[in-house]
Write a protein that holds these residues in place. Structure first.
Motif, PDB file in Angstrom:
ATOM      1  N   TRP A   1       0.811  -1.219   0.000  1.00  0.00           N
ATOM      2  CA  TRP A   1       0.000   0.000   0.000  1.00  0.00           C
ATOM      3  C   TRP A   1       0.843   1.267   0.000  1.00  0.00           C
ATOM      4  O   TRP A   1       0.478   2.262  -0.637  1.00  0.00           O
ATOM      5  N   PHE A   2       2.001   1.241   0.691  1.00  0.00           N
ATOM      6  CA  PHE A   2       2.794   2.468   0.801  1.00  0.00           C
ATOM      7  C   PHE A   2       3.524   2.794  -0.501  1.00  0.00           C
ATOM      8  O   PHE A   2       3.796   3.963  -0.787  1.00  0.00           O
ATOM      9  N   ILE A   3       3.846   1.768  -1.302  1.00  0.00           N
ATOM     10  CA  ILE A   3       4.437   2.012  -2.611  1.00  0.00           C
ATOM     11  C   ILE A   3       3.406   2.656  -3.532  1.00  0.00           C
ATOM     12  O   ILE A   3       3.674   3.661  -4.209  1.00  0.00           O
ATOM     13  N   ALA A   4       2.213   2.073  -3.568  1.00  0.00           N
ATOM     14  CA  ALA A   4       1.148   2.633  -4.400  1.00  0.00           C
ATOM     15  C   ALA A   4       0.751   4.022  -3.914  1.00  0.00           C
ATOM     16  O   ALA A   4       0.454   4.910  -4.729  1.00  0.00           O
ATOM     17  N   ARG A   5       0.753   4.222  -2.621  1.00  0.00           N
ATOM     18  CA  ARG A   5       0.390   5.544  -2.075  1.00  0.00           C
ATOM     19  C   ARG A   5       1.345   6.614  -2.577  1.00  0.00           C
ATOM     20  O   ARG A   5       0.930   7.692  -3.014  1.00  0.00           O
ATOM     21  N   ARG A   6       2.623   6.329  -2.519  1.00  0.00           N
ATOM     22  CA  ARG A   6       3.617   7.317  -2.964  1.00  0.00           C
ATOM     23  C   ARG A   6       3.472   7.597  -4.455  1.00  0.00           C
ATOM     24  O   ARG A   6       3.533   8.756  -4.899  1.00  0.00           O
TER      25      ARG A   6
END
Length: 278
Positions: free
Chosen positions: A212-217
């Motif tokens: 999720w944090f990769i996609a969020r960035r």
């Protein structure tokens, strides 16, 4: 005056006590952030709840995790204990009602702009800014604290859909997405839609899905104004990158319990080996 964040406890009371000794926690002036999942799978969920509520009191800031919600669900009469659950002693305790009522009033998200950190159990979906996430957290908190009867709420917030956020979502669909985003999320697709069935390591997602944090960035195009402190994902382990400090290091599986100091810029890491449990 120190502030530490500690990863998922999940009923591992003795390791928690030893870690507090290791960091020389001073209840007169220090503060602990707990990333959720105080209970379940470890041997002493009751001891953890009593320690955090009764002994640490205002010195502890705790957000809710999926295992904490599961305890509320069983207590409300909706959920059933699984073979892997270790919650019976908590449910049968004379102070069970007081402890679970206290747990019901914990937040979904905590933000300290001065220190530059925010905390949520699983993370924040790409669809929400930090400010928007705080608003969504308040919605579910109001429901958990009595805006909706707890047994009705628990009858309706379990499930994997909807997978995509829309401001037009209403009722239980809206609350179910908020629940899943804050407490269950690990992977999302390139548009930020939740993939909830996959629980493996970061590299194990199906094609087109990402932590999720990769996609969020990627989708938001910039880092958040605060660093996000999370737990929930023991197979991710300790992760301090991408604007995220993830600290579920699998104590309940016989791995480690981790604390990180977050008030002085050092992000000093303290780790304690945990015993294996049947």
């Amino acid at each position: 005056m120190a502030t530490y964040a500690i990863g998922d406890i999940q009923g591992c009371c003795d390791p928690l006590k030893r870690l507090l000794e290791q960091i020389r926690f001073d209840p007169a002036q220090d503060t602990i952030w707990f990333v959720g999942d105080l209970v379940n799978r470890g041997p002493d969920s009751l001891g953890v709840l009593r320690l955090v509520r009764n002994e640490l009191g205002d010195r502890a800031i705790t957000v809710l995790g999926n295992h904490d919600i599961h305890l509320m669900s069983v207590w409300s009469g909706h959920g059933r204990l699984k073979n892997s659950d270790t919650l019976r002693g908590t449910l049968d305790a004379p102070d069970a009602d007081e402890l679970i009522e206290w747990l019901r009033h914990r937040p979904l998200m905590h933000v300290d702009e001065r220190m530059g950190y925010a905390m949520a159990h699983a993370g924040l979906p790409p669809a929400w800014s930090v400010a928007e996430a705080q608003l969504r957290a308040r919605e579910l908190e109001r429901a958990l604290r009595g805006e909706i009867p707890l047994d009705d709420l628990m009858d309706n917030i379990y499930g994997n859909r909807p997978i995509e956020w829309s401001d037009d979502l209403e009722g239980y669909d809206r609350l179910r997405f908020i629940t899943n985003a804050f407490m269950r999320m690990r992977f999302v697709d390139g548009e930020g839609r939740l993939l909830l069935r996959e629980k493996g390591r970061p590299g194990a997602a199906p094609e087109g899905h990402y932590p999720w944090f990769i996609a969020r960035r990627r989708l938001r195009g910039a880092r958040d104004p605060v660093k996000l402190v999370t737990g929930h994902w023991s197979l991710l382990g300790f992760h301090n990158d991408d604007g995220v400090l993830s600290i579920d290091t699998g104590c309940q599986w016989g791995n480690t319990l981790t604390a990180v100091r977050i008030d002085d810029g050092s992000e000093g890491v303290y780790s304690l080996k945990c015993p294996e449990h049947d």
